[in-house]
Design a protein around this motif. Sequence first.
Motif, mmCIF file in Angstrom:
data_model
loop_
_atom_site.group_PDB
_atom_site.id
_atom_site.type_symbol
_atom_site.label_atom_id
_atom_site.label_comp_id
_atom_site.label_asym_id
_atom_site.label_seq_id
_atom_site.Cartn_x
_atom_site.Cartn_y
_atom_site.Cartn_z
ATOM 1 N N CYS A 364 -11.637 7.902 6.838
ATOM 2 C CA CYS A 364 -10.225 8.146 6.499
ATOM 3 C C CYS A 364 -9.309 7.615 7.603
ATOM 4 N N LEU A 365 -9.662 7.878 8.856
ATOM 5 C CA LEU A 365 -8.870 7.396 9.984
ATOM 6 C C LEU A 365 -8.804 5.871 10.012
ATOM 7 N N LEU A 366 -9.915 5.240 9.700
ATOM 8 C CA LEU A 366 -9.974 3.780 9.735
ATOM 9 C C LEU A 366 -9.157 3.140 8.615
ATOM 10 N N LEU A 367 -9.107 3.800 7.441
ATOM 11 C CA LEU A 367 -8.459 3.206 6.272
ATOM 12 C C LEU A 367 -6.964 3.519 6.162
ATOM 13 N N ALA A 368 -6.519 4.628 6.763
ATOM 14 C CA ALA A 368 -5.160 5.133 6.506
ATOM 15 C C ALA A 368 -4.064 4.102 6.804
ATOM 16 N N GLU A 369 -3.991 3.627 8.019
ATOM 17 C CA GLU A 369 -2.877 2.736 8.392
ATOM 18 C C GLU A 369 -2.873 1.416 7.620
ATOM 19 N N PRO A 370 -4.007 0.699 7.538
ATOM 20 C CA PRO A 370 -3.952 -0.581 6.815
ATOM 21 C C PRO A 370 -3.638 -0.440 5.332
ATOM 22 N N LEU A 371 -4.183 0.577 4.670
ATOM 23 C CA LEU A 371 -3.945 0.731 3.234
ATOM 24 C C LEU A 371 -2.516 1.182 2.938
ATOM 25 N N ILE A 372 -1.967 2.060 3.782
ATOM 26 C CA ILE A 372 -0.592 2.526 3.564
ATOM 27 C C ILE A 372 0.403 1.413 3.902
ATOM 28 N N GLU A 373 0.083 0.630 4.927
ATOM 29 C CA GLU A 373 0.938 -0.511 5.268
ATOM 30 C C GLU A 373 0.982 -1.518 4.118
ATOM 31 N N ARG A 374 -0.148 -1.675 3.419
ATOM 32 C CA ARG A 374 -0.218 -2.650 2.333
ATOM 33 C C ARG A 374 0.315 -2.111 1.012
ATOM 34 N N TYR A 375 -0.015 -0.850 0.692
ATOM 35 C CA TYR A 375 0.321 -0.309 -0.637
ATOM 36 C C TYR A 375 1.404 0.765 -0.609
ATOM 37 N N ASN A 376 2.036 1.013 0.562
ATOM 38 C CA ASN A 376 3.113 1.995 0.665
ATOM 39 C C ASN A 376 2.632 3.365 0.194
ATOM 40 N N LYS A 377 3.405 4.051 -0.636
ATOM 41 C CA LYS A 377 3.062 5.421 -1.034
ATOM 42 C C LYS A 377 1.729 5.497 -1.780
ATOM 43 N N ASN A 378 1.429 4.520 -2.596
ATOM 44 C CA ASN A 378 0.150 4.527 -3.297
ATOM 45 C C ASN A 378 -1.030 4.384 -2.348
ATOM 46 N N GLY A 379 -0.771 3.870 -1.145
ATOM 47 C CA GLY A 379 -1.830 3.778 -0.146
ATOM 48 C C GLY A 379 -2.349 5.139 0.274
ATOM 49 N N VAL A 380 -1.460 6.151 0.285
ATOM 50 C CA VAL A 380 -1.860 7.523 0.621
ATOM 51 C C VAL A 380 -2.924 8.005 -0.358
ATOM 52 N N SER A 381 -2.684 7.767 -1.629
ATOM 53 C CA SER A 381 -3.634 8.187 -2.659
ATOM 54 C C SER A 381 -4.921 7.375 -2.600
ATOM 55 N N LEU A 382 -4.774 6.077 -2.363
ATOM 56 C CA LEU A 382 -5.943 5.197 -2.359
ATOM 57 C C LEU A 382 -6.920 5.585 -1.255
ATOM 58 N N VAL A 383 -6.400 5.905 -0.080
ATOM 59 C CA VAL A 383 -7.258 6.363 1.026
ATOM 60 C C VAL A 383 -8.086 7.569 0.596
ATOM 61 N N GLN A 384 -7.404 8.557 0.006
ATOM 62 C CA GLN A 384 -8.085 9.801 -0.365
ATOM 63 C C GLN A 384 -9.080 9.589 -1.509
ATOM 64 N N ILE A 385 -8.730 8.747 -2.466
ATOM 65 C CA ILE A 385 -9.644 8.477 -3.584
ATOM 66 C C ILE A 385 -10.950 7.870 -3.076
ATOM 67 N N ILE A 386 -10.845 6.925 -2.157
ATOM 68 C CA ILE A 386 -12.041 6.264 -1.629
ATOM 69 C C ILE A 386 -12.923 7.247 -0.855
ATOM 70 N N VAL A 387 -12.316 7.939 0.125
ATOM 71 C CA VAL A 387 -13.139 8.791 0.999
ATOM 72 C C VAL A 387 -13.672 10.020 0.258
ATOM 73 N N MET A 388 -12.857 10.611 -0.611
ATOM 74 C CA MET A 388 -13.320 11.793 -1.331
ATOM 75 C C MET A 388 -14.326 11.440 -2.420
ATOM 76 N N GLY A 389 -14.145 10.283 -3.057
ATOM 77 C CA GLY A 389 -15.114 9.845 -4.055
ATOM 78 C C GLY A 389 -16.492 9.673 -3.453
ATOM 79 N N LEU A 390 -16.553 9.047 -2.278
ATOM 80 C CA LEU A 390 -17.828 8.871 -1.579
ATOM 81 C C LEU A 390 -18.429 10.221 -1.175
ATOM 82 N N TYR A 391 -17.561 11.145 -0.762
ATOM 83 C CA TYR A 391 -18.058 12.451 -0.320
ATOM 84 C C TYR A 391 -18.603 13.278 -1.488
ATOM 85 N N ILE A 392 -18.000 13.142 -2.648
ATOM 86 C CA ILE A 392 -18.502 13.850 -3.834
ATOM 87 C C ILE A 392 -19.913 13.363 -4.173
ATOM 88 N N LEU A 393 -20.136 12.063 -4.117
ATOM 89 C CA LEU A 393 -21.482 11.517 -4.356
ATOM 90 C C LEU A 393 -22.471 12.075 -3.335
#
Length: 415
Positions: A364-393
């Motif tokens: 999450c720490l590694l993905l937060a800044e680059p994804l939010i810089e690229r996708y703005n507000k949707n970057g916040v959601s994208l970070v969480q979807i990726i890390v939480m999806g992997l954690y659920i598996l």
Amino acid sequence: MMEQTEHMRKNVLWNTCGSVFYSVCQWLLTAIVIRGASYEAGGILSLAMTTSSSFSAISLFSMRNYQVSDLKGEYSTDEYVGSRVITCIAAFFCCVVTAVYHNSWEQMLCIDAFMLVRVAEGWVDVLHGVDQKYEKYDYIGKSYFLRGIITLVIFSGGLYFTGNLLLTLCVMALGNLAAALFYDTRKTGGLEKFTPVFRAKVWKLLKTCLPIVVFTFLLSLENLIPKKVLEQQYGQAELGIYSAMANLAVVVQVFASVVFNPFLPRFTQIYFSGERERFRKALHSLYLVLIGMCVIVNLGVFIFGKLGLEILYGADILKYYDLFLPIVWCTIFTAVIWIISAILIALRKIGFLVAGMAVDFVLCLLLAEPLIERYNKNGVSLVQIIVMGLYILFMIIGCELSARKSRIKRASGEG
């Protein structure tokens, strides 16, 4: 059997309706402040709610699932309550110290005020664990309804008459503390007399639950850190817009987790009774229920999403509708994590839970800044979807391995 089913249905109803009502009342705070003030004020409120929620992990100490699955009575009610006094004081102190950094004076005091609400929630939570032991879910439901009404009435009235967010939050916090002390303490005390104790066994309990706290705290930070990055990169107004959407979706998360809560002791009983095949079937049934919940929620969003947002926030919010579905997915994933992690805690697979979350948090720490810089507000959601999806598996693999190892051991014993 029918009588037992009817009893469980009533328990689920009280627990669900009360919890969802309380959650809706808290969520409405954002709608009220945005309607009555501004997105900037909504951003301050969101920061206070999210930051205090992170320290709520310390006050709750992730003990509820451990407490209700303590079928052998390893620890007494006095010890559970005593530990909660310690954790609530520690959580408030840590929040006050942390709020000083990187926040304005107003932000800091709003965070501290909302932390008092979290302290009330922490105290009530341990008492609800006792209520659940006696299957007095009506006490739990009425407590949620009472505190929800107090929260909503004081906040809307205070903001209307004073226009001061900080003063309103302080009075609201005092109302929640009063309800926790004069309603919940009295009701639970009528079921079982208790006196907080601080003997050595309390510290052993805290030490046992500490890894669960680490898990919960890191999970809450996975929600907080992307929001903080968004605020730093784009400002409070952007955070307020995102939070307006995000707080609506939280109702789904609360609904999912509280509906499951009354069933947790039964999952534990099935597992430790040796009925491993029955446990595995129950686990797979739960997966199907969670998938069904995802489908129903997504259909609801497609059908009613725009209408609901317009009613609550006005037509202006529809400019940001593309944020909503990713936020809903974040919420669904968070709800699924709470449910499956409760099972792993009941099975005492705590080390497995924490190790996976530590790796997930680093991602999450590694993905937060680059994804939010690229996708703005949707970057916040994208970070969480990726890390939480992997954690659920990761958690599902843990549950399946637990069921499989148990069956192998049993087969070996029979051989």
